[in-house]
Design an enzyme around this catalytic site. Sequence first.
Site, PDB file in Angstrom:
ATOM      1  N   CYS A  92      -1.313   2.160   9.273  1.00  0.00           N
ATOM      2  CA  CYS A  92       0.128   2.128   9.103  1.00  0.00           C
ATOM      3  C   CYS A  92       0.663   0.737   8.755  1.00  0.00           C
ATOM      4  O   CYS A  92       0.898  -0.065   9.650  1.00  0.00           O
ATOM      5  CB  CYS A  92       0.745   2.527  10.445  1.00  0.00           C
ATOM      6  SG  CYS A  92       1.720   3.993  10.405  1.00  0.00           S
ATOM      7  N   CYS A 132       7.688  -7.281  14.700  1.00  0.00           N
ATOM      8  CA  CYS A 132       7.396  -6.560  15.944  1.00  0.00           C
ATOM      9  C   CYS A 132       6.034  -7.033  16.472  1.00  0.00           C
ATOM     10  O   CYS A 132       5.112  -7.298  15.703  1.00  0.00           O
ATOM     11  CB  CYS A 132       7.385  -5.058  15.692  1.00  0.00           C
ATOM     12  SG  CYS A 132       8.972  -4.445  15.115  1.00  0.00           S
ATOM     13  N   CYS A 150       3.362   8.166   1.952  1.00  0.00           N
ATOM     14  CA  CYS A 150       3.933   7.100   2.779  1.00  0.00           C
ATOM     15  C   CYS A 150       4.100   5.864   1.893  1.00  0.00           C
ATOM     16  O   CYS A 150       3.115   5.347   1.369  1.00  0.00           O
ATOM     17  CB  CYS A 150       2.971   6.818   3.938  1.00  0.00           C
ATOM     18  SG  CYS A 150       3.498   5.467   4.995  1.00  0.00           S
ATOM     19  N   CYS A 190       7.306  -8.174   6.174  1.00  0.00           N
ATOM     20  CA  CYS A 190       8.494  -7.721   6.918  1.00  0.00           C
ATOM     21  C   CYS A 190       8.968  -8.863   7.802  1.00  0.00           C
ATOM     22  O   CYS A 190       8.158  -9.577   8.390  1.00  0.00           O
ATOM     23  CB  CYS A 190       8.158  -6.504   7.772  1.00  0.00           C
ATOM     24  SG  CYS A 190       9.591  -5.861   8.685  1.00  0.00           S
ATOM     25  N   CYS A 217       2.702  -5.186  15.267  1.00  0.00           N
ATOM     26  CA  CYS A 217       2.588  -4.788  13.863  1.00  0.00           C
ATOM     27  C   CYS A 217       2.024  -5.930  13.027  1.00  0.00           C
ATOM     28  O   CYS A 217       2.585  -7.019  13.003  1.00  0.00           O
ATOM     29  CB  CYS A 217       3.958  -4.386  13.325  1.00  0.00           C
ATOM     30  SG  CYS A 217       3.941  -3.996  11.556  1.00  0.00           S
ATOM     31  N   GLU A 227       0.823  -1.199   0.000  1.00  0.00           N
ATOM     32  CA  GLU A 227       0.000   0.000   0.000  1.00  0.00           C
ATOM     33  C   GLU A 227       0.858   1.250   0.000  1.00  0.00           C
ATOM     34  O   GLU A 227       1.979   1.259   0.508  1.00  0.00           O
ATOM     35  CB  GLU A 227      -0.943   0.018   1.196  1.00  0.00           C
ATOM     36  CG  GLU A 227      -0.230   0.048   2.506  1.00  0.00           C
ATOM     37  CD  GLU A 227      -1.158   0.247   3.696  1.00  0.00           C
ATOM     38  OE1 GLU A 227      -2.304   0.673   3.489  1.00  0.00           O
ATOM     39  OE2 GLU A 227      -0.722  -0.011   4.819  1.00  0.00           O
TER      40      GLU A 227
HETATM   41  N1  SAH Z   1       9.807  -0.968   9.518  1.00  0.00           N
HETATM   42  C1  SAH Z   1      10.001   0.401   9.764  1.00  0.00           C
HETATM   43  C2  SAH Z   1       9.084   1.291   8.970  1.00  0.00           C
HETATM   44  C3  SAH Z   1       7.672   0.809   8.744  1.00  0.00           C
HETATM   45  S1  SAH Z   1       6.668   0.727  10.177  1.00  0.00           S
HETATM   46  C4  SAH Z   1       9.866   0.691  11.251  1.00  0.00           C
HETATM   47  O1  SAH Z   1       9.469  -0.185  12.008  1.00  0.00           O
HETATM   48  O2  SAH Z   1      10.207   1.794  11.644  1.00  0.00           O
HETATM   49  C5  SAH Z   1       6.300   2.453  10.403  1.00  0.00           C
HETATM   50  C6  SAH Z   1       5.859   2.805  11.799  1.00  0.00           C
HETATM   51  O3  SAH Z   1       4.564   2.241  12.076  1.00  0.00           O
HETATM   52  C7  SAH Z   1       6.806   2.270  12.871  1.00  0.00           C
HETATM   53  O4  SAH Z   1       7.144   3.255  13.808  1.00  0.00           O
HETATM   54  C8  SAH Z   1       5.969   1.185  13.481  1.00  0.00           C
HETATM   55  O5  SAH Z   1       6.382   0.932  14.769  1.00  0.00           O
HETATM   56  C9  SAH Z   1       4.562   1.736  13.383  1.00  0.00           C
HETATM   57  N2  SAH Z   1       3.523   0.718  13.574  1.00  0.00           N
HETATM   58  C10 SAH Z   1       3.555  -0.575  13.235  1.00  0.00           C
HETATM   59  N3  SAH Z   1       2.421  -1.204  13.635  1.00  0.00           N
HETATM   60  C11 SAH Z   1       1.650  -0.276  14.225  1.00  0.00           C
HETATM   61  C12 SAH Z   1       0.359  -0.298  14.843  1.00  0.00           C
HETATM   62  N4  SAH Z   1      -0.349  -1.411  14.899  1.00  0.00           N
HETATM   63  N5  SAH Z   1      -0.119   0.850  15.347  1.00  0.00           N
HETATM   64  C13 SAH Z   1       0.596   1.993  15.260  1.00  0.00           C
HETATM   65  N6  SAH Z   1       1.803   2.077  14.698  1.00  0.00           N
HETATM   66  C14 SAH Z   1       2.344   0.956  14.189  1.00  0.00           C
HETATM   67 FE1  SF4 Z   2       8.567  -4.542  10.281  1.00  0.00          FE
HETATM   68 FE2  SF4 Z   2       6.284  -3.696  11.308  1.00  0.00          FE
HETATM   69 FE3  SF4 Z   2       8.439  -3.950  12.883  1.00  0.00          FE
HETATM   70 FE4  SF4 Z   2       8.356  -1.966  11.035  1.00  0.00          FE
HETATM   71  S1  SF4 Z   2       7.021  -2.195  12.821  1.00  0.00           S
HETATM   72  S2  SF4 Z   2      10.072  -3.383  11.473  1.00  0.00           S
HETATM   73  S3  SF4 Z   2       7.181  -3.003   9.392  1.00  0.00           S
HETATM   74  S4  SF4 Z   2       7.375  -5.623  11.819  1.00  0.00           S
END
Ligand code: SAH
Ligand code: SF4
Length: 369
Positions: free
Chosen positions: A340, A116, A105, A112, A119, A92
């Site tokens: 996001c 995390c 964005c 990925c 996420c 997206e």
């Molecule tokens: N992988 C990179 C960039 C993509 S994620 C990173 O982790 O920085 C972009 C942002 O979205 C990151 O700060 C991530 O922690 C946040 N993010 C991921 N899942 C989310 C969620 N469920 N709610 C809010 N922010 C989220």
């Molecule tokens: Fe990957 Fe999501 Fe963690 Fe960003 S926040 S590094 S997209 S798993």
Amino acid sequence: MSAVNLLDFDSAALAAFVESLGEKPFRARQLLRWIHQRGAHDFDAMSDLAKSLRSRLAEHAQVSAFDVLSDSMSDDGTRKWLLDVGQRNAIETVFIPEDDRGTLCISTQAGCAVNCLFCSTGKQGFNRNLTTGEIIGQLWMAEHTMRSDKGAAERVISNVVLMGMGEPLQNYEAVLPALRLMLDDNAYGLSRRRVTLSTSGMVAQMDRLAADCPVALAVSLHAPNDALRDVLVPLNRKYPLSALLAACRRYVRAAPRDFITFEYVMLDGVNDQDAQARELVSLVADVPCKVNLIPFNAFPQSGLKCSSPDRIRAFAQHLSDAGIITTTRKTRGDDIDAACGQLAGDILDRTRLAGRVARRTIPITASAD
Ligand code: SAH
Ligand code: SF4
């Protein structure tokens, strides 16, 4: 020679390609302008190139982005494209208009591998790296689609954030030429402070980026100590906070007058307590930085909740009282399910796409110089 996609080339690679066709390298400049500034993909339309070059280009090259699976617009103007990257994978791209800027964005991977805890992109696992053409193709497609919709000759997108799906620094080789194109005066001509790369903390590649192309850096911190960050961001076991914070200090040294934006997702009862705010203040004390608090976008099976608005305000106040510039992201585009990096993966899973109720948070990023 099979047809190459010219979106894959930054200016140096395009010059080399043009030379391989027996042309002078300066032709690459003209080509870059046609493709990226004017959105052209038909070589015949490139009227200041010699006919012979145009026909050689048509034989050996193409300018091609992806199929658009859906294009939706929120009531607040947020616009989201779902793009087909093949093999049932989709990514997206989201455009967020604000009074003084328009931010795109973009995604850098399908899925990925960092995984995390909070996420849903991570939960889908890793599908594949995007190519340079697929990364810059998101900007190319969005900028020129919106320009022609508006009948505007002027630029629509003023800022780019690499905050969609994927960990950009795990796809360094493809991301770097895309960043160079964003900054290139013959392509998008964005200042490096208007391009923000967000990373979960890949220390070695942060150092490479500082040397190669020091754009604005956002670091996804999310926890004030290793014990908690090991759980929330598993990459922390490889690059613990002491190494990450040292890399942040080195990054800022390489990019004077800059600061790091620390992102901190607000998780109810997990990382949002006053004691953790205090711990965070001392952790980042010697890094020039801002902190961006992100209300958590809940998704099914995460088992996590977003902190209450009062808790987020109290946490933010602690940081501000300690002299740290702190912002909290606003929610945008909730009616079009533009969260996001929360979407895509298996494009055939229509029920999941249609059924999700997610919210979008907009990045309040670096300065707009
Ligand atoms: N992988 C990179 C960039 C993509 S994620 C990173 O982790 O920085 C972009 C942002 O979205 C990151 O700060 C991530 O922690 C946040 N993010 C991921 N899942 C989310 C969620 N469920 N709610 C809010 N922010 C989220
Ligand atoms: Fe990957 Fe999501 Fe963690 Fe960003 S926040 S590094 S997209 S798993």
